[in-house]
Scaffold this active site. Structure first.
Site, PDB file in Angstrom:
ATOM      1  N   GLU A 277      -1.825  -2.953   0.537  1.00  0.00           N
ATOM      2  CA  GLU A 277      -1.041  -1.788   0.125  1.00  0.00           C
ATOM      3  C   GLU A 277      -1.942  -0.566   0.025  1.00  0.00           C
ATOM      4  O   GLU A 277      -2.236   0.069   1.015  1.00  0.00           O
ATOM      5  CB  GLU A 277      -0.289  -2.043  -1.180  1.00  0.00           C
TER       6      GLU A 277
ATOM      7  N   GLY B 179      -0.344   2.303   8.269  1.00  0.00           N
ATOM      8  CA  GLY B 179       0.103   3.662   7.983  1.00  0.00           C
ATOM      9  C   GLY B 179       1.265   3.778   7.029  1.00  0.00           C
ATOM     10  O   GLY B 179       1.942   4.808   7.007  1.00  0.00           O
TER      11      GLY B 179
ATOM     12  N   THR C  69      -3.439  -0.486   5.141  1.00  0.00           N
ATOM     13  CA  THR C  69      -3.058  -1.615   5.988  1.00  0.00           C
ATOM     14  C   THR C  69      -3.941  -1.651   7.245  1.00  0.00           C
ATOM     15  O   THR C  69      -4.741  -0.751   7.487  1.00  0.00           O
ATOM     16  CB  THR C  69      -1.558  -1.540   6.368  1.00  0.00           C
TER      17      THR C  69
ATOM     18  N   SER D  50       7.157  -1.449   5.549  1.00  0.00           N
ATOM     19  CA  SER D  50       7.350  -0.699   6.789  1.00  0.00           C
ATOM     20  C   SER D  50       6.578  -1.297   7.959  1.00  0.00           C
ATOM     21  O   SER D  50       6.623  -0.746   9.065  1.00  0.00           O
ATOM     22  CB  SER D  50       6.911   0.756   6.594  1.00  0.00           C
TER      23      SER D  50
END
Length: 608
Positions: free
Chosen positions: A441, A505, A421, A485
């Site tokens: 991804e 991350g 990312t 996330s």
């Protein structure tokens, strides 16, 4: 008394001031601004006025800076930067992926967001990742990582169009122009691009279109060489001329669907490259979603982030809410970090239990971010001793703030979200702010370059839980967006923005953003210190992954609390941030060393 963000006084370097000197015009961005192949400088910290940008790549930040200098606003700069990322950092993000766009509007005082997350194709089966011969999930690597089965319908081009329509002053054609020029004329290959190509060499060799582009002559492009991508330049021109409809409909959409359904597999490869089910109709049906942000109040600051399917906004917010039950300002650094690890474990337990695409599952966002729920969860945090991990989730649908007895040992689900990312931050002279996290991804996504089009497709569907469960909020379903996330975050004080930050991350994004906020607000670090400080990634596991510098600094003290740290040689996160101080003074920061360092620039450097 809560801690205020103090005014900065450091000045930018003379070289940077000379580079940025010049009047700002209101005319369109000239592509000639990026014709040189000389690498712009990497500047980890810049202070000044008139707007600022920060990214992980100097070419990207230069493009954003030039957009601001020529009168574009933060959204114009962010879209131009994101398009450039697709050229110079094609393994992390691009038009084959998706992301989340968070915007503060100076005129209205509102924080608004765009959900450009990828969606699962309409024909995908919930057991697409299960081997029918064994009844068990295929191995994540290599079976699911490379190929069409893991490709979600991309959302990035639609995000750019929607952002420009809502907040921009430039057309999509203008925003794409500088990146198109870089793709055509080339950029200088750095160590990170070279190493990431080598990391993907086996995958790329399995696909003819990918190896032709990224492994010319069978080798990774040499450091210092000039890398060109004329196919991507032409694709950008196609979108510039035809709008995003030219991506989601017509010949380009047909090419994307064909690459997913029949990946261009090289003869003789032994690597599994499973086909997917995406159709041109899936692409034509894709829509971005305007979502209300999630927010919490933390020690006098209002922290805004993305709503589900992002888990970043709620998990960062819940962690902070739990921490607010404690007076961290009176504690030493190891005690604060002990509280951070414990609060993160509790929030990650709730993330696993509840977070998914809110359009498909009932996510109790209000409960997860309720101060009463946080008080109840904080009862389980012992200020002197680490809890046994994993801890169990709380009941975010029924709570009263009364301390509960800890439940049975929790479960940590397999997390296949890649630590790839990228992230960018932009602030303009009018006070508008953009925080934008975008992704493919995996580093290198699905590995599939759409033949003749010059860009990689994502493998975001691996962010769904690999094994299907009817009770799992992140189970695979057609049309659904996988849990993410990503945590692009904007911080307000008294209704005005004071800080914007985000990071790549994977699941460690949540840790990076949370720890930077704690560093800045609770530990009183400057924003430069907050981004450079060593990091840990507590996620409700028996051992907490931590950078070696974190272990060296705090390992002994945290062991005394009962924590077990597991050192990693990899960087945790790679953040960008801009702080807005009194009088509009901007402090733009990027990573000084992680992933080779980023580049933060201001329009009018202080002292120039």
């Amino acid at each position: 008394m809560r801690k205020k963000f103090p005014v900065r006084s450091s000045a930018a370097t003379g070289a940077l001031a000379l580079l940025l000197a010049g009047a700002i015009s209101a005319g369109p961005l000239d592509a000639a601004a990026t014709e040189t192949k000389a690498e712009p400088p990497k500047v980890p910290t810049s202070t000044g006025y008139g707007g600022a940008v920060s990214s992980l790549d100097p070419v990207v930040s230069e493009i954003g800076l030039q957009m601001l200098r020529r009168g574009g606003n933060a959204t114009d700069a962010a879209v131009a930067m994101a398009a450039a990322i697709g050229v110079t950092d094609p393994y992390s993000a691009g038009i084959g992926g998706g992301g989340f766009f968070v915007h503060y509007d100076a005129a209205s005082g509102e924080v608004e967001t765009i959900d450009g997350r990828e969606t699962a194709p309409s024909a995908i089966e919930h057991d697409a990742f299960i081997d029918p011969a064994t009844g068990k999930s295929y191995p994540f690597y290599p079976d699911l990582v490379t190929g069409g089965v893991s490709v979600g319908v991309p959302g990035t081009p639609a995000t750019w169009e929607r952002a420009l329509d809502r907040w921009g002053t430039r057309s999509l054609s203008e925003a794409l122009r500088p990146a198109t020029n870089v793709a055509e004329e080339g950029f200088v290959v750095d160590k990170l691009f070279y190493e990431q190509t080598l990391l993907n060499q086996a995958r790329f060799q399995a696909l003819t279109s990918t190896s032709d582009l990224f492994l010319p002559g069978g080798q990774a492009p040499a450091i210092g060489s000039v890398f060109r991508n004329p196919d991507l330049a032409q694709t950008y021109r196609t979108i510039a001329n035809g709008g995003v409809e030219a991506f989601y409909e017509g010949a380009l959409a047909q090419d994307i669907a064909a690459a997913v359904q029949a990946p261009p597999v090289a003869a003789g490869t032994t690597l599994p490259v499973p086909a997917g089910s995406m159709t041109a109709e899936d692409l034509a049906a894709y829509e971005v979603v305007d979502r209300d942000p999630v927010s919490v109040s933390y020690r006098g600051y209002d922290i805004f982030g993305m709503a589900p399917p992002a888990s970043g906004g709620t998990t960062v917010g819940e962690t902070l809410n739990i921490l607010e039950q404690f007076d961290l300002g009176s504690q030493d650094d190891p005690a604060v970090l002990h509280h951070y690890i414990e609060a993160s474990a509790l929030a990650f337990a709730d993330r696993a239990a509840y977070l998914g695409d809110g359009d498909f599952v009932d996510v109790p966002v209000a409960g997860l971010l309720d101060d009463t729920f946080a008080k109840e969860r904080a009862c389980l945090l012992d200020p002197t001793t680490a809890a046994a991990k994993p801890v169990t989730a709380g009941d975010a649908r029924s709570y009263d703030g009364v301390c509960a007895t800890p439940g049975a040992e929790g479960i940590v689900p397999e997390d296949t979200e890649s630590p790839s990312t990228t992230n960018l931050t932009a602030v303009d002279r009018w006070g508008n702010v953009v925080e934008y996290t975008l992704t493919l991804e995996q580093i290198g996504g699905s590995g599939i370059v759409v033949p003749g089009r010059g860009f990689i497709l994502n493998n975001e569907l691996t962010d769904f839980s690999i094994e299907y469960s009817a009770t799992d909020p992140n189970r695979l379903e057609a049309g659904k967006r996988p849990r993410s996330s990503m945590a692009p975050t904007i911080v307000l004080e008294d209704g005005r923005p004071v800080l914007a930050l985000g990071s790549p991350g994977g699941s460690q994004i949540i840790n990076t953003v949370t720890q930077m906020l704690i560093n800045r607000i609770d530990l009183g670090m400057t924003i430069e210190e907050a981004i450079a400080a060593p990091r840990a990634a507590p996620q409700n596991s028996v051992r907490t992954i931590a950078e070696q510098a974190f272990v060296d600094s705090y390992g002994t003290a945290l062991t005394g609390y009962g924590h077990t740290l597991r050192p990693t040689a990899n960087a945790i996160g790679a953040a960008t941030a801009i702080e807005i101080g009194p009088g509009g003074r901007l402090t733009a920061v990027a990573e000084p060393t992680r992933l080779g360092g980023g580049s933060a620039r201001v329009v009018w450097p202080a002292g120039s």
